[in-house]
Design a protein around this motif. Structure first.
Motif, PDB file in Angstrom:
ATOM      1  N   MET A   1      33.591  22.308  39.078  1.00 48.85           N
ATOM      2  CA  MET A   1      32.907  22.707  40.311  1.00 48.85           C
ATOM      3  C   MET A   1      31.388  22.629  40.162  1.00 48.85           C
ATOM      4  O   MET A   1      30.993  23.009  39.170  1.00 48.85           O
ATOM      5  N   PRO A   2      30.629  22.283  41.123  1.00 49.24           N
ATOM      6  CA  PRO A   2      29.116  21.964  40.938  1.00 49.24           C
ATOM      7  C   PRO A   2      28.503  23.279  41.104  1.00 49.24           C
ATOM      8  O   PRO A   2      29.118  24.349  41.827  1.00 49.24           O
ATOM      9  N   ALA A   3      27.366  23.377  40.071  1.00 49.48           N
ATOM     10  CA  ALA A   3      26.728  24.620  40.098  1.00 49.48           C
ATOM     11  C   ALA A   3      24.991  24.565  40.222  1.00 49.48           C
ATOM     12  O   ALA A   3      24.473  23.079  39.848  1.00 49.48           O
ATOM     13  N   SER A   4      24.407  25.324  40.474  1.00 45.63           N
ATOM     14  CA  SER A   4      22.978  25.118  40.369  1.00 45.63           C
ATOM     15  C   SER A   4      22.191  26.404  40.245  1.00 45.63           C
ATOM     16  O   SER A   4      22.781  27.730  40.389  1.00 45.63           O
ATOM     17  N   PHE A   5      21.337  26.488  39.629  1.00 45.05           N
ATOM     18  CA  PHE A   5      20.473  27.428  39.121  1.00 45.05           C
ATOM     19  C   PHE A   5      18.961  27.690  39.762  1.00 45.05           C
ATOM     20  O   PHE A   5      18.218  26.578  39.456  1.00 45.05           O
ATOM     21  N   ALA A   6      18.481  28.828  39.938  1.00 43.21           N
ATOM     22  CA  ALA A   6      17.200  28.889  40.266  1.00 43.21           C
ATOM     23  C   ALA A   6      16.646  30.174  39.710  1.00 43.21           C
ATOM     24  O   ALA A   6      17.209  31.143  39.568  1.00 43.21           O
ATOM     25  N   THR A   7      15.197  30.110  39.393  1.00 37.21           N
ATOM     26  CA  THR A   7      14.575  31.305  38.778  1.00 37.21           C
ATOM     27  C   THR A   7      13.536  31.554  39.999  1.00 37.21           C
ATOM     28  O   THR A   7      12.548  30.683  40.130  1.00 37.21           O
ATOM     29  N   VAL A   8      13.373  32.806  40.459  1.00 31.12           N
ATOM     30  CA  VAL A   8      12.438  33.122  41.559  1.00 31.12           C
ATOM     31  C   VAL A   8      11.462  34.056  40.941  1.00 31.12           C
ATOM     32  O   VAL A   8      11.751  35.373  40.686  1.00 31.12           O
ATOM     33  N   PRO A   9      10.231  33.756  40.984  1.00 31.92           N
ATOM     34  CA  PRO A   9       9.470  34.672  40.490  1.00 31.92           C
ATOM     35  C   PRO A   9       8.923  35.745  41.355  1.00 31.92           C
ATOM     36  O   PRO A   9       8.647  35.487  42.482  1.00 31.92           O
ATOM     37  N   THR A  10       9.193  37.106  40.962  1.00 33.45           N
ATOM     38  CA  THR A  10       8.990  37.967  41.886  1.00 33.45           C
ATOM     39  C   THR A  10       8.954  39.463  41.040  1.00 33.45           C
ATOM     40  O   THR A  10       9.741  39.813  40.129  1.00 33.45           O
ATOM     41  N   ALA A  11       7.947  40.180  41.493  1.00 34.87           N
ATOM     42  CA  ALA A  11       8.135  41.650  40.625  1.00 34.87           C
ATOM     43  C   ALA A  11       8.760  42.626  41.336  1.00 34.87           C
ATOM     44  O   ALA A  11       9.320  43.722  40.619  1.00 34.87           O
ATOM     45  N   HIS A  12       9.908  42.197  42.440  1.00 32.84           N
ATOM     46  CA  HIS A  12      10.718  43.174  43.025  1.00 32.84           C
ATOM     47  C   HIS A  12      12.068  42.595  42.866  1.00 32.84           C
ATOM     48  O   HIS A  12      12.846  42.734  43.750  1.00 32.84           O
ATOM     49  N   ALA A  13      12.441  41.874  41.962  1.00 30.07           N
ATOM     50  CA  ALA A  13      13.866  41.164  41.630  1.00 30.07           C
ATOM     51  C   ALA A  13      15.026  42.111  42.015  1.00 30.07           C
ATOM     52  O   ALA A  13      15.996  41.817  42.390  1.00 30.07           O
ATOM     53  N   SER A  14      14.718  43.316  41.262  1.00 33.81           N
ATOM     54  CA  SER A  14      15.891  44.315  41.356  1.00 33.81           C
ATOM     55  C   SER A  14      16.105  44.873  42.887  1.00 33.81           C
ATOM     56  O   SER A  14      17.325  44.879  43.386  1.00 33.81           O
TER      57      SER A  14
END
Length: 97
Positions: A1-14
């Motif tokens: 299965m194809p997959a992709s990952f991203a990291t999104v910079p933010t101080a409000h992640a939770s």
């Protein structure tokens, strides 16, 4: 299965992780804590979320490449709505495998 990952910079992640999970909990299979989330989207697309002090990690796993591409947009669009003060959030999608 194809997959992709991203990291999104933010101080409000939770906060964004919890908002997204609560938003979709009435329609999809969802489990989450303040740091981790898992959502089973349509077409059995698995969304895994991880929040820490530096940002939100988003991983998508889909049945095929077209579904993966479509779901990247769906997830990013919804997170941008919750992060309207920061939007658009920078998603640096990296395909896996």
């Amino acid at each position: 299965m194809p997959a992709s990952f991203a990291t999104v910079p933010t101080a409000h992640a939770s906060r964004y992780l919890q908002q997204l999970c609560k938003h979709w909990a009435h329609k999809f299979e969802v489990s989450f804590t303040p740091e981790d989330g898992r959502i089973v989207l349509p077409e059995n697309t698995i969304t895994t979320l991880r929040a820490d002090a530096t940002g939100l990690g988003v991983r998508l796993e889909a049945v095929d490449a077209p579904t993966l591409e479509r779901m990247k947009g769906v997830v990013a669009n919804h997170l941008d709505r919750f992060a309207f003060r920061e939007a658009p959030l920078p998603f640096d999608w990296r395909d896996e495998g």
